[in-house]
Scaffold this active site. Sequence first.
Site, PDB file in Angstrom:
ATOM      1  N   GLY A  40       0.803  -1.223   0.000  1.00  0.00           N
ATOM      2  CA  GLY A  40       0.000   0.000   0.000  1.00  0.00           C
ATOM      3  C   GLY A  40       0.831   1.265   0.000  1.00  0.00           C
ATOM      4  O   GLY A  40       0.481   2.246  -0.652  1.00  0.00           O
ATOM      5  N   ASN A  69      -5.729  -6.586  -2.182  1.00  0.00           N
ATOM      6  CA  ASN A  69      -4.705  -5.534  -2.330  1.00  0.00           C
ATOM      7  C   ASN A  69      -5.152  -4.436  -3.303  1.00  0.00           C
ATOM      8  O   ASN A  69      -4.662  -3.311  -3.248  1.00  0.00           O
ATOM      9  CB  ASN A  69      -3.388  -6.106  -2.864  1.00  0.00           C
ATOM     10  N   LEU A  70      -6.056  -4.784  -4.210  1.00  0.00           N
ATOM     11  CA  LEU A  70      -6.386  -3.867  -5.317  1.00  0.00           C
ATOM     12  C   LEU A  70      -7.080  -2.588  -4.836  1.00  0.00           C
ATOM     13  O   LEU A  70      -7.100  -1.585  -5.551  1.00  0.00           O
ATOM     14  CB  LEU A  70      -7.255  -4.583  -6.357  1.00  0.00           C
ATOM     15  N   GLN A  71      -7.609  -2.609  -3.619  1.00  0.00           N
ATOM     16  CA  GLN A  71      -8.292  -1.447  -3.041  1.00  0.00           C
ATOM     17  C   GLN A  71      -7.324  -0.289  -2.779  1.00  0.00           C
ATOM     18  O   GLN A  71      -7.732   0.847  -2.646  1.00  0.00           O
ATOM     19  CB  GLN A  71      -8.992  -1.934  -1.748  1.00  0.00           C
ATOM     20  N   ARG A  72      -6.006  -0.574  -2.730  1.00  0.00           N
ATOM     21  CA  ARG A  72      -5.051   0.499  -2.402  1.00  0.00           C
ATOM     22  C   ARG A  72      -3.691   0.363  -3.090  1.00  0.00           C
ATOM     23  O   ARG A  72      -2.909   1.312  -3.087  1.00  0.00           O
ATOM     24  CB  ARG A  72      -4.839   0.567  -0.881  1.00  0.00           C
ATOM     25  N   CYS A 175      15.612   3.764  17.912  1.00  0.00           N
ATOM     26  CA  CYS A 175      15.500   4.764  18.984  1.00  0.00           C
ATOM     27  C   CYS A 175      14.031   5.141  19.188  1.00  0.00           C
ATOM     28  O   CYS A 175      13.590   5.421  20.297  1.00  0.00           O
ATOM     29  CB  CYS A 175      16.259   6.037  18.629  1.00  0.00           C
ATOM     30  N   CYS A 189      -3.128  -4.434   9.331  1.00  0.00           N
ATOM     31  CA  CYS A 189      -3.962  -3.939   8.235  1.00  0.00           C
ATOM     32  C   CYS A 189      -5.202  -4.809   8.020  1.00  0.00           C
ATOM     33  O   CYS A 189      -6.307  -4.310   7.867  1.00  0.00           O
ATOM     34  CB  CYS A 189      -3.130  -3.936   6.964  1.00  0.00           C
ATOM     35  N   CYS A 250      20.755   2.848  22.579  1.00  0.00           N
ATOM     36  CA  CYS A 250      20.095   2.121  21.478  1.00  0.00           C
ATOM     37  C   CYS A 250      20.975   0.986  20.956  1.00  0.00           C
ATOM     38  O   CYS A 250      22.167   1.170  20.692  1.00  0.00           O
ATOM     39  CB  CYS A 250      19.775   3.101  20.343  1.00  0.00           C
ATOM     40  N   CYS A 253      22.007   2.128  17.093  1.00  0.00           N
ATOM     41  CA  CYS A 253      22.881   3.246  16.741  1.00  0.00           C
ATOM     42  C   CYS A 253      23.652   3.831  17.916  1.00  0.00           C
ATOM     43  O   CYS A 253      24.419   4.779  17.747  1.00  0.00           O
ATOM     44  CB  CYS A 253      22.081   4.352  16.064  1.00  0.00           C
TER      45      CYS A 253
HETATM   46 ZN   LIG Z   1      19.023   4.182  17.508  1.00  0.00          ZN
END
Ligand SMILES: [Zn+2]
Length: 256
Positions: A40, A69-72, A175, A189, A250, A253
């Site tokens: 989507g 799927n064709l709806q969006r 993060c 969904c 984190c 990172c």
């Molecule tokens: Zn991070």
Amino acid sequence: MSLGPDRLARFARHIVLPEVGGTGQVALAGAHVVLVGCGGIGSPALQYLAAAGIGRLTLVDDDAIDVSNLQRQTIYTPSDLGKPKAEVAAEWVRRFDLGLKVDSVVARVGGDNADQVLSGAHLVLDGCDNFATRLAVSDSCVKQAIPLTSAAVGRFQGQVANFAGHLPDQPCYRCFVGDAFDAQDCDTCAADGVLGAMVGMVGTFAAMQAIRVLLAGHAAFGDPQFGTLHLIDGMAPSMRPLRIAKDPACKGCGAH
Ligand SMILES: [Zn+2]
């Protein structure tokens, strides 16, 4: 690199914009974007990335096209039902612009293959449907110093953010969401529903934010707004920015 007469004509409406210009269009033509998720969000994002003349596209999805799927998912038609999304999406790009290079990868991205699938990208746009893939993509982007445009949507709420967690003062996607979702497959969904035009709006905005990153350093449009999450409320409708802080602890990172 310079653009030939046919490319100058095709991208004339970009080139005439002072915020993009010929320099910006050349930067887009030289860019390689990996699109994770051809659903989507990925479907409208792909249409605008390809239309913008992004020179090389790698399309990643492990799913096949379903009638619901064709709806969006706007690039697919009833004749595509049952076929792999990544391959049909690549065919769409080939029909749309022979001047672009396109590859398809029919696989689910996880910790085992993320580095290989994303390798060499100038930017990754993630519009996939589960947290495990999102976190694996984010961790790999940090490791390989690739900027990430992350986009998600549920019901009438959308979120789009650019991340550059490899930079010392910038947060990554992990993060933002933490570690709790590593093992979860959170495709809500099907259960919660989503308005088709809403994913179109989020996917299109994600393409725009990705283009901002690719134009950074080349054109005035290129302020990548790293670490700013845009919350889109389709019901109001409204959009508001939210600054995400870098988490020093984190796993993706932080200094570890
Ligand atoms: Zn991070």
